[in-house]
Design an enzyme around this catalytic site. Sequence first.
Site: not given
Ligand SMILES: *Cc1c(COP(=O)(O)O)cnc(C)c1O
Length: 426
Positions: A146, A233, A275
């Site tokens: 994700f 990520d 985040k």
């Molecule tokens: C939440 C998330 C995203 C996307 O972030 P948004 O601010 O919702 O666009 C990308 N990678 C990971 C691992 C996430 O948990």
Amino acid sequence: MSVLEKMSSAEAIALENKYGAHNYHPLPVVLSRGEGVYVWDVEGKKYYDFLSAYSAVNQGHCHPKIVGAMVEQAQTLTLTSRAFYNDKLGVYEEYITNYFGFDKVLPMNTGAEAVETALKLCRKWAYEKKGIPENEAQIIVCDGNFHGRTTTIISFSNDENARKNFGPYTAGFIKIPYDDTDALEKAITSSKNIAGFLVEPIQGEAGVYVPADDYLAKAKALCEANNVLFIADEVQTGIARTGSLLAVCGNCTCENKCEKQTTSYVTPDILILGKAISGGAYPVSAVLANDAIMNVIKPGQHGSTFGGNPVAAAVAMAALDVVNDEHLAQNARRLGKIFRAKIGEYVLSSNIATLVRGKGLLNAIVINDTEESDTAWNICMALRDNGLLAKPTHGNIIRFAPPLVMNEEQLLDCIAIIIKTLRQFE
Ligand SMILES: *Cc1c(COP(=O)(O)O)cnc(C)c1O
């Protein structure tokens, strides 16, 4: 309805239903206030927040230091765009690059934008530094990933719901199983056109899948040996969530507060954050890399009107200060061990919960039912009634990720609520 009238939960839900696109399926609870580990609904009922806005609110709701920095900057200067310099961005860039140990940062707003930025950066590096022929670059990604919701990102998702009828898809991605270094080696050596490997150190959305201890180190070594960029990520796993500043950790200058303790300690070539770098107060994301990579981006080639704005800069510095000041990584590590030990003990004698897994305060409980069942949802409804908010990730998996400012007494209280609730379903 006038904003001065007090709205009931039912009325608030009806408004969202009528006027908002139905792109989410929220748990029916309407929150109007938050403080630390607690949130309150419009009727005044208090809950423990065990989602933390998908790990954005690691520093707790409405942290006074973060809100204070935001208010002060909002009253001074909010946005200049990058057409001009401002007096906060450079200070923030120095701060965050020192904090995580990279030469440079490219500031964006959302996690998905930061992932897009990393993919563009990787491709440009591949053509200009590695010498891959134009439009031939391939980036390896993992099954169950994700990384957000843009057209390119959902192009390499396995989630049919996220993909279906959003094509045509962006080309240039190779999908391999997660936590499988043999598959990575095969893919990396299959072609001279591999530019990068994009990976979550723990797959959060997929259901908190923690890879083998040496997976990330082995993956990084394979990338290095083949001149392929290792792209982490850490939008969800970063900022102390998993008991260290980053789940991969890095050559950061956090004074070893994160205890470089495991074999999974690696430095990504490109680090993606989002985040919790703002503590959930403001949309802030970032891509970090060293000069050899970041310098391929020249004026006009990438950007964002709001990326690196003065409010974002002030908020992120305050939010990262809080992580250090309040030892959130250490707290997450300590409380996470207690959580898994106590829930693990319960799981042994439970016929409704089969497994607890995770790292730090990013954990999940697997429910003894099928992916298609609504048991996990029903458990989350009962948790809500018992004063604790959590959400299923996939059909039968519930993620538990409270703010990292929780104390031990609160955690024990929460564990009691969770076990009591699960027992109702046995
Ligand atoms: C939440 C998330 C995203 C996307 O972030 P948004 O601010 O919702 O666009 C990308 N990678 C990971 C691992 C996430 O948990």
